[in-house]
Design an enzyme around this catalytic site. Structure first.
Site, short mmCIF file in Angstrom:
data_model
loop_
_atom_site.label_atom_id
_atom_site.label_comp_id
_atom_site.label_asym_id
_atom_site.label_seq_id
_atom_site.Cartn_x
_atom_site.Cartn_y
_atom_site.Cartn_z
N PRO A 20 -81.29 -49.62 56.44
CA PRO A 20 -82.02 -48.36 56.28
C PRO A 20 -83.08 -48.47 55.18
O PRO A 20 -82.87 -49.15 54.20
CB PRO A 20 -80.94 -47.34 55.90
CG PRO A 20 -79.66 -48.06 55.82
CD PRO A 20 -79.87 -49.49 56.19
N LYS A 49 -88.68 -49.12 59.32
CA LYS A 49 -88.70 -49.25 60.78
C LYS A 49 -89.42 -48.07 61.42
O LYS A 49 -90.29 -48.25 62.28
CB LYS A 49 -87.26 -49.34 61.33
CG LYS A 49 -86.50 -50.54 60.78
CD LYS A 49 -85.12 -50.64 61.34
CE LYS A 49 -84.22 -49.50 60.91
NZ LYS A 49 -83.94 -49.50 59.47
N THR A 50 -89.06 -46.87 61.00
CA THR A 50 -89.72 -45.68 61.54
C THR A 50 -91.21 -45.73 61.23
O THR A 50 -92.06 -45.46 62.08
CB THR A 50 -89.08 -44.43 60.92
OG1 THR A 50 -87.67 -44.52 61.07
CG2 THR A 50 -89.58 -43.18 61.59
N GLU A 89 -67.02 -50.94 29.58
CA GLU A 89 -68.36 -51.45 29.88
C GLU A 89 -68.64 -52.75 29.12
O GLU A 89 -69.27 -53.66 29.66
CB GLU A 89 -69.43 -50.40 29.55
CG GLU A 89 -69.34 -49.12 30.38
CD GLU A 89 -69.28 -49.37 31.88
OE1 GLU A 89 -69.90 -50.35 32.35
OE2 GLU A 89 -68.61 -48.61 32.59
N HIS A 113 -67.19 -55.59 31.14
CA HIS A 113 -68.09 -56.01 32.23
C HIS A 113 -69.22 -56.86 31.68
O HIS A 113 -69.53 -57.94 32.19
CB HIS A 113 -68.75 -54.78 32.89
CG HIS A 113 -67.86 -54.00 33.80
ND1 HIS A 113 -67.15 -54.58 34.82
CD2 HIS A 113 -67.59 -52.68 33.87
CE1 HIS A 113 -66.49 -53.63 35.48
NE2 HIS A 113 -66.74 -52.46 34.91
P1 ADP Z 1 -86.12 -46.87 58.16
O1 ADP Z 1 -86.59 -46.17 59.38
O2 ADP Z 1 -86.12 -48.37 58.27
O3 ADP Z 1 -84.82 -46.37 57.63
P2 ADP Z 1 -88.38 -45.57 57.06
O4 ADP Z 1 -89.46 -46.08 57.92
O5 ADP Z 1 -87.86 -44.23 57.38
O6 ADP Z 1 -87.18 -46.60 57.00
O7 ADP Z 1 -88.87 -45.63 55.56
C1 ADP Z 1 -88.84 -44.49 54.74
C2 ADP Z 1 -90.04 -44.48 53.82
O8 ADP Z 1 -90.01 -45.58 52.94
C3 ADP Z 1 -91.35 -44.61 54.56
O9 ADP Z 1 -91.80 -43.38 54.97
C4 ADP Z 1 -92.25 -45.23 53.53
O10 ADP Z 1 -92.77 -44.24 52.67
C5 ADP Z 1 -91.32 -46.08 52.73
N1 ADP Z 1 -91.36 -47.48 53.17
C6 ADP Z 1 -90.34 -48.17 53.70
N2 ADP Z 1 -90.68 -49.44 54.00
C7 ADP Z 1 -91.99 -49.55 53.66
C8 ADP Z 1 -92.93 -50.61 53.71
N3 ADP Z 1 -92.60 -51.82 54.18
N4 ADP Z 1 -94.17 -50.39 53.28
C9 ADP Z 1 -94.50 -49.17 52.79
N5 ADP Z 1 -93.68 -48.13 52.71
C10 ADP Z 1 -92.41 -48.30 53.12
ZN ZN Z 2 -66.22 -50.58 35.65
MG MG Z 3 -85.65 -44.51 60.16
#
Ligand code: ADP
Ligand code: ZN
Ligand code: MG
Length: 612
Positions: free
Chosen positions: A210, A214-215, A431, A434
């Site tokens: 996540p 990707k989105t 701490e 650690h």
């Molecule tokens: P996923 O769908 O993989 O969980 P998202 O595409 O929703 O991740 O990413 C969330 C936000 O994080 C994006 O809207 C963007 O602002 C930022 N982000 C994530 N990856 C990148 C990237 N490679 N370059 C620039 N911004 C990114």
């Molecule tokens: Zn601890």
């Molecule tokens: Mg996503």
């Protein structure tokens, strides 16, 4: 779907109960039932005006209102004559000149209203049925549904004047961009491909953790190609009623074909694309399967030159139904990984485009201190820093804002919590344990910060991050991690001889590392070089291995952790002076930075080339 039936049954039950209640109210409210004794008494008193008798049931009316011994006053009444009553009722009644008729005394409702009332529950039930049936047909694409009807899917169209997401907004994942460039090219001029008889992949699956973008990538592809973009989350397809999801899919593809070339993006496809079959899917999964089947059917239906490309995203490519990744479907699987150091810097640059930065802000330095962070986390970091700058009424974001924002993201937000002195001391030792073990262990990630300010769920935090990105770990390093994680518990043990609940998350971490070492990374001679457990904590234990193997895994995990704990305690006893010094310093200043921590512990940090 089960939910649907339950709701229906429940509604019917409630309707039935209400109707019954209403009916019984009309029937009985005005005519209290009195005892036969009371009735005889009234007859003898000559207070009964008239009665209506049917069998042994008697309905009647008094001349004057009387108090009912069972409570309340009454003039009209019901009563029942016991069959053994040996009184000469007829003679008695005539004697007191009671008017005896065969007509009901109490006004009865007409036959029609009676009929209507008795039919009411049935009518209500039918109404509920009709309502549900309409909803279903609405979902199935029938015309004129009244409720729960969703508007047909709309693409994120090219709004004139509004800037669309493009590859300029994506950084750090150049190799993925490269793979998607073909797709963009195809969408831009499908005719060139058609003339060559070349077929494009129907679907591209973006797989990765996540927050890796990707989105964002899917949007960027559509933006680059300048085509309509239909976006849906797979979970939206799953509805209460079987068939709705499938019909939504059909609708979505139909709309996309109308405006082809276009892109359909299905986010989090693992929610419907989990591998089918298996014992786990007894009932309740029909909807998911139907939806998945519909997606597969629609994708098969493409001639390939229609210009509709499906992009799907998932965090869990490993659990997907193999049918999804067959040729002709999502046959292109693109791995999206967290960015490396250069990528992080580029992403930070993108997300600070609109943020005024002070001259001494060094994004390369920030990128160095954030190994493992994803694009989403970096975007969040930039934003948190900007928020801090606003709060402090600054004109620019300074390095201090950035490091504080990073602290907040890595360690959690500070919590205002007044700790008893004794617990503060114990936390300081925890701490310090650690930290000291982290500093003593050769090859371990350097300790960046130690704090006993409560943050998030923790009472204190020791932060260690590697100098450079790591992609593979040695057995020695992992043991070091376990020893470091056990350091808190060991310190409490060595110094106070107590065990507290404060080590819960440490132990979880230890367990995860040990399990990985033994069952997946071939680091145990006893278990051998096989992946004995699936890389999926949710999956039931033991599907992959024989029971004996599981026993061995268990024993080996214990052995490793026990050895590490022994070593942690031994090292802390050997270096008790340094441990005390660290704890003292922590109690005094609450937070220690990297340089101070190493100085107080009297350890010189071996700086290997600190650049990746
Ligand atoms: P996923 O769908 O993989 O969980 P998202 O595409 O929703 O991740 O990413 C969330 C936000 O994080 C994006 O809207 C963007 O602002 C930022 N982000 C994530 N990856 C990148 C990237 N490679 N370059 C620039 N911004 C990114
Ligand atoms: Zn601890
Ligand atoms: Mg996503």
């Amino acid at each position: 779907m089960r939910g649907g039936w339950w709701r229906l049954i429940l509604t019917a039950l409630i309707v039935y109960l209400i109707a019954n209640l209403v009916l019984s109210y009309f029937d009985q409210a005005n005519e209290p039932t009195i005892s036969y004794t009371e009735f005889s008494k009234q007859v003898n008193d000559g207070n009964v005006d008239k009665i209506y008798a049917k069998g042994d049931s008697i309905q009647g009316q008094l001349k004057k209102e009387r108090k009912n011994p069972d409570g309340g006053e009454y003039t009209k009444f019901n009563t029942e004559r016991p069959s053994f009553a040996d009184d000469d009722l007829w003679a008695n009644l005539t004697k007191h000149q009671v008017n005896v008729t065969a007509e009901p005394v109490v006004q009865h409702r007409s036959f029609l209203s009676n009929l209507l009332l008795s039919l009411a529950p049935m009518l209500l039930l039918i109404a509920v049925w009709v309502f549900i049936a309409r909803r279903m047909s609405a979902g199935l694409g029938g015309a004129g549904g009244m409720l729960g009807r969703k508007a047909p899917p709309k693409p994120v169209e090219l709004v004139p004047g509004e800037k669309r997401t493009t590859f300029d907004d994506v950084a750090g994942i150049d190799e993925v961009e490269g793979e998607l460039n073909d797709v963009v090219d195809f969408l831009k001029n499908p005719d060139a491909y058609r003339r060559m008889g070349a077929k494009m992949p129907r679907g591209v699956l973006l797989a990765g953790p996540p927050g890796t973008g990707k989105t964002l990538l899917a949007r960027a592809v559509a933006g680059e190609a300048g085509v309509p973009f239909f976006s849906a989350s797979a979970s939206e397809f799953i509805e209460m009623i079987v068939g709705v999801g499938a019909s939504r899919v059909r609708e979505l593809f139909a709309e996309a074909r109308k405006v082809a070339p276009s892109i359909i993006f299905i986010d989090e496809i693992d929610t419907i694309g989990r591998a089918r079959g298996g014992g786990a899917s007894v009932g309740g999964h029909d909807e998911r399967e139907q939806t998945l089947n519909q997606i597969l059917t629609e994708m098969d239906g493409f001639s390939g030159s229609e210009g509709v490309i499906v992009i799907a995203a998932t965090n869990r490519a490993d659990i997907l139904d193999p049918a999804l990744t067959r040729p002709g479907r999502f046959d292109r699987v693109v791995q999206v990984s967290p960015p490396d150091r250069g990528g992080r810097e580029a992403i930070l640059e993108i997300h600070t485009r609109d943020i005024p930065l002070a001259a001494d802000v060094d994004l390369a330095q920030v990128a160095r201190t954030t190994p493992g962070m994803t694009g989403a986390e970096l975007a969040n970091l930039a934003n948190e820093a900007a928020l801090l700058a606003v709060k402090r009424k600054q004109q620019q974001v300074t390095p201090a804002d950035l490091s504080e924002a990073l602290e907040k993201i890595q360690l959690g937000a500070e919590r205002a919590l007044v700790m008893p002195e004794e617990e503060r001391r114990r936390t300081a030792y925890h701490e310090s344990g650690h930290a000291l073990l982290g500093m003593l262990q050769p090859g371990a990630d350097p300790v960046r910060k130690i704090t006993i300010v409560p943050r998030g769920r923790a009472l204190g935090v020791t932060l260690s991050t590697p100098d450079a990105d790591k992609y593979a770990y040695t057995e020695e390093y992992l043991r070091g991690r376990i020893i470091g994680a056990l350091g808190g518990m060991a310190a409490e043990h060595v110094v106070y001889d107590v065990i507290t609940t404060g080590s819960e998350s440490d132990l979880e971490q230890v367990t995860n590392i040990a399990r990985g070492m033994v069952s997946r990374w071939g680091m145990s001679e006893q278990v051998g070089r096989l992946s004995a457990l699936p890389n999926d904590a949710q999956q039931a234990y033991g599907l992959a291995a024989a029971p004996q193997t599981l026993d061995v895994i268990d024993a080996e995990m214990r052995r490793i952790v026990d050895e590490c704990y022994e070593e942690a305690c031994r090292k802390l006893r050997d270096h008790r002076g340094q441990l005390d010094a660290l704890a003292r310093a922590l109690l005094e200043s609450e937070t220690l930075e990297e340089a101070d921590a190493y100085r107080i512990a009297g350890i010189t940090r071996l700086t290997k080339g600190s650049d990746a």
